[in-house]
Design an enzyme around this catalytic site. Structure first.
Site, PDB file in Angstrom:
ATOM      1  N   PHE B 124       0.792  -1.049   0.005  1.00 53.55           N
ATOM      2  CA  PHE B 124       0.076   0.079  -0.040  1.00 53.55           C
ATOM      3  C   PHE B 124       0.973   1.238   0.086  1.00 53.55           C
ATOM      4  CE2 PHE B 124      -4.525  -0.340   1.833  1.00 53.55           C
ATOM      5  CZ  PHE B 124      -4.898  -1.428   0.773  1.00 53.55           C
ATOM      6  N   GLN B 245      -9.772  13.159   6.370  1.00 50.72           N
ATOM      7  CA  GLN B 245      -9.202  12.564   5.152  1.00 50.72           C
ATOM      8  C   GLN B 245     -10.403  12.486   3.875  1.00 50.72           C
ATOM      9  OE1 GLN B 245      -7.638   8.437   4.834  1.00 50.72           O
ATOM     10  NE2 GLN B 245      -5.777   9.355   4.470  1.00 50.72           N
ATOM     11  N   HIS B 247     -10.901  11.808  -0.177  1.00 55.06           N
ATOM     12  CA  HIS B 247     -10.309  10.886  -1.554  1.00 55.06           C
ATOM     13  C   HIS B 247     -10.724  12.039  -2.717  1.00 55.06           C
ATOM     14  CE1 HIS B 247      -9.954   8.134  -4.327  1.00 55.06           C
ATOM     15  NE2 HIS B 247      -9.239   7.350  -3.748  1.00 55.06           N
ATOM     16  N   LEU B 257     -16.589   5.782  -3.920  1.00 63.26           N
ATOM     17  CA  LEU B 257     -15.191   6.052  -4.256  1.00 63.26           C
ATOM     18  C   LEU B 257     -14.882   5.337  -5.419  1.00 63.26           C
ATOM     19  CD1 LEU B 257     -12.833   6.021  -1.362  1.00 63.26           C
ATOM     20  CD2 LEU B 257     -11.823   4.778  -3.179  1.00 63.26           C
ATOM     21  N   GLU B 260      -8.011   5.005  -6.878  1.00 65.71           N
ATOM     22  CA  GLU B 260      -6.808   5.384  -7.647  1.00 65.71           C
ATOM     23  C   GLU B 260      -6.520   4.448  -8.736  1.00 65.71           C
ATOM     24  OE1 GLU B 260      -5.295   5.908  -3.889  1.00 65.71           O
ATOM     25  OE2 GLU B 260      -5.020   7.975  -4.062  1.00 65.71           O
ATOM     26  N   ARG B 291      -2.947  12.386  -3.289  1.00 70.57           N
ATOM     27  CA  ARG B 291      -4.413  12.558  -3.138  1.00 70.57           C
ATOM     28  C   ARG B 291      -4.912  14.009  -2.556  1.00 70.57           C
ATOM     29  NH1 ARG B 291      -6.700   7.822   0.546  1.00 70.57           N
ATOM     30  NH2 ARG B 291      -6.546   6.170  -0.924  1.00 70.57           N
ATOM     31  N   HIS B 358     -13.737  10.849   3.500  1.00 71.95           N
ATOM     32  CA  HIS B 358     -13.523   9.559   3.787  1.00 71.95           C
ATOM     33  C   HIS B 358     -13.244   8.851   5.271  1.00 71.95           C
ATOM     34  CE1 HIS B 358     -12.505   5.564   2.453  1.00 71.95           C
ATOM     35  NE2 HIS B 358     -11.468   5.629   2.705  1.00 71.95           N
ATOM     36  N   ARG B 403      -4.282   9.530   8.041  1.00 76.15           N
ATOM     37  CA  ARG B 403      -4.068   8.057   8.208  1.00 76.15           C
ATOM     38  C   ARG B 403      -3.559   7.456   7.079  1.00 76.15           C
ATOM     39  NH1 ARG B 403      -7.427   3.857   6.437  1.00 76.15           N
ATOM     40  NH2 ARG B 403      -8.397   5.465   5.363  1.00 76.15           N
TER      41      ARG B 403
END
Lengths: 84, 592
Positions: B124, B245, B247, B257, B260, B291, B358, B403
């Protein structure tokens, strides 16, 4: 089934789910589609609401197809109201 | 509904847990297995909690795919937090991560496997080897339904351990005594409106995030910041609420969502003039910039009148040039979502997108034992007797300003368990229930009964909620500066003042969702005030809080946690930069 009758069911709260996609599809259907359901279709809708969220998502997004013709029919009806 | 408080049903438990997502259920399991009498109150059936939506996975330095250790994980989390995370809590979480994964495996979570039988781990963003070196692969997943698998396994384990569930009960307010001890909560049954006072020696808030603050969000409708609102009304401040946060690519007006991966496969953003907009904002990385850069670029285009659609309120994500075969093979989920909700096949037409809220990094301040902590005189972190919080509603703070993917499931499980362990210790020393003053109960009963009377209030719940969400989106989303935030503060204050005029049409007691929504709005309103005031005050850019008038991180003035309460407004406390056993990671520019 009129608006008052719908409010006296627990449909609206049963349509509060853990995923936004399900919230939007199911609540929209309660607003637009539930009134016209036959008794058999209502029973199928209630059965569908008892499914786990992930199964519901797979069915309603078309990633899985139910072998139960009545569930299949209700899923089709819910998907038909999804753009509203 | 009951009006005589002597007729109100009372139940007694060692611990009351409010919220049945991963954090609440991990804690309740630990407590039930210690043979404590534990109650879990959830407004929806437990397996319909928002944890079910977590797809990505859970970080732990198992080193099954790439070399790894907890200290590298800790470094990545501190850096990812933009140095606002508390380093003792981060060390604790990263050390506890492998054990948390193995425990879940024993509870029955079917983690995806490698050919050698070990747990599979995927890479990730933000994961590195050797303190910022090569990419690490640290995220354990059960296919693309990790949250679902964890939630169902924990629920089954709780049934086995005989946890007492109050399903479809709504918790209204915490009950406290004069000395500040939290003694449980007043709840009502959503089915029939019946009020129950749950007396508990300890109470754990695990109610999740507050994405419903914003018009465009990935969060389910249940994410209304209920525990945060309850805490604020009990006099507890909320911490770091300005860090939310976003997105960059949610479906405009809907919120879902678009991963990406769509831009990774070659998709790109265009504005209302048909211009490929990211070429101006990030000439090198273009649509694959980070982002926050992409989110702000979209917000600027819309603000400056170059949006798409009749209201010019979104931009377009173009994928059709990739061809149907590539889209069907690599992005089937996105294609299905767009066809279902928009009637648009991305193989044929672009997708309308806008930044979507998000994750709530801030929340109820706790220490690493899950105890809720508040400033008292010169002590910044004094525990509130009997009150704990864990998961997205809490701010422990392991995510700080931002995060990392894969750290939220880890947070809820590690700190759900840690809170339960502390509760077990606390209960050994606090064996008896304290007395709740009738006047405390009466006040909340009257608040609930307020909606029994037909009133002629001029405001509707849906009207105020929609207005609040619109204001938060316009004034506290990804594009922030002094003028926009100050206007936002005034608007949110004015909406909050109108709460007293809210009335509802439905006075029935059977499945009265209108009443529940009114209480949810009260919670959202508290969270909105904390969020916009904290954002307005923080004059720097750090993590998810990005300001066009203060574009740099300012460690000298702002490496501190914000606290906002109804009683004292804004206050601050230092970041805990000292880990438990290793050297601190000093702040450095966050470059990837």
């Amino acid at each position: 089934m009129n608006k008052k009758e719908i409010n006296s069911t627990n449909y609206r709260w049963q349509c509060r789910r853990g995923m936004l996609e399900l919230d939007l599809l199911l609540n929209n259907f309660v607003d637009l589609g539930v009134e016209t359901l036959t008794t058999e279709q209502r029973q199928a809708f209630e059965l569908l609401l008892s499914y786990p969220d992930q199964t519901l998502l797979d069915l309603l997004l078309g990633n899985a197809v139910s072998s139960d013709p009545e569930i299949f029919d209700v899923v089709r009806l819910i998907r038909s109201t999804s753009f509203n | 509904m009951n009006t005589d408080i002597n007729a109100v049903e009372r139940r007694q438990f060692d611990t009351l847990i409010i919220g049945a997502g991963g954090g609440g259920l991990r804690a309740s399991l630990q407590l039930a297995e210690a043979e404590l009498n534990v109650a879990v109150v959830s407004k929806v059936f437990p397996t319909r909690s928002h944890t079910v939506a977590a797809q990505g996975g859970m970080n732990a330095a198992l080193a099954n795919v790439s070399p790894d250790n907890w200290h590298w994980h800790m470094f990545d989390t501190v850096k990812g937090s933009d140095y606002l995370g508390d380093q003792d809590a981060i060390e604790y979480m990263c050390r506890a991560a492998p054990k948390a994964v193995y425990e879940l495996e024993h509870f029955g979570v079917p983690f995806s496997r490698l050919d050698n039988g070990k747990i599979y781990q995927r890479a990730f963003g933000g994961q590195s080897q050797n303190f910022g070196g090569d990419q690490a692969a640290r995220t354990c997943a059960a296919a693309d339904r990790t949250g679902h698998a964890i939630l169902h396994s924990l629920y089954q384990q709780n049934i086995r351990a005989r946890t007492h569930f109050f399903d479809e009960y709504f918790a209204v307010d915490l009950l406290k005594d004069d000395e500040g001890h939290v003694l449980g909560a007043l709840v009502f049954n959503i089915h029939d409106g019946k009020i129950v006072v749950i007396e508990a020696k300890t109470t754990l808030l695990a109610t999740g995030g507050a994405g419903q603050l914003f018009k465009t969000t990935t969060n389910a409708l249940i994410n209304t910041g209920d525990g945060m609102g309850m805490a604020m009304r009990a006099g507890i401040p909320l911490q770091d609420m300005e860090f939310f946060q976003f997105h960059p690519t949610g479906i405009a007006g809907r919120g879902m969502l678009i991963t990406e991966g769509a831009r990774g496969e070659g998709g790109y953003l265009v504005n209302g003039d048909g211009e490929r907009l990211m070429e101006r904002y990030a000439p090198k990385a273009k649509d694959l910039a980070s982002r926050d850069v992409v989110s702000r670029a979209i917000a600027v285009e819309v603000r400056e009148g170059r949006g798409c659609g009749p209201n010019k309120d979104h931009v377009m994500l173009k994928l059709d040039h990739l061809g149907e075969d590539v889209i069907q093979k690599r992005l089937p989920g996105i294609r299905q979502t767009c066809i279902t909700f928009l009637g648009i096949d991305p193989a044929e037409a672009p997708i309308p997108v806008f930044p979507t809220a998000h994750y709530t990094m801030g929340g109820i301040p706790t220490n690493r034992y899950g105890q809720v902590v508040v400033p008292v005189k010169d002590t910044p972190e004094e525990p509130v007797a009997g009150l704990y919080a864990a998961g997205e509603c809490a701010c422990v703070s392991v995510h700080g300003g931002n995060r990392l993917g894969g750290n939220s499931l880890l947070d809820i499980l590690v700190f759900g368990r840690a809170a339960a362990n502390h509760i077990i210790k606390y209960l050994k020393e606090n064996k008896y229930h304290r007395i709740i003053d009738d006047a405390v109960i009466k006040k909340v009963v009257e608040k609930v009964n307020r909606f029994d009377r037909v009133t002629t209030g001029s405001e509707t719940v849906a009207g105020l909620r929609n207005e609040l969400k619109q204001v938060m989106e316009e004034h506290c989303s990804v594009f922030r500066n002094k003028e926009i935030l100050q206007q936002g503060v005034a608007k949110v204050e004015s909406i909050a003042a109108r709460m007293k005029d809210v009335s509802i049409d439905d006075q029935s007691h059977t499945f009265n969702t209108a009443r529940v929504e009114a209480f949810e709005l009260e919670n959202l309103m508290a969270v909105a005030l904390a969020t916009i005031h904290s954002a307005n005050a923080r004059e720097e850019s750090r993590g998810a809080h990005s300001r066009t008038d203060f574009t740099e991180r300012d460690d000298k003035s702002w490496m501190r946690h914000s606290l906002y309460s109804f009683e004292n407004g804004l206050d601050y406390k230092p970041v805990r930069t000292k880990p438990m056993s290793v050297e601190s990671f000093p702040p450095k520019p966050r470059v990837y």
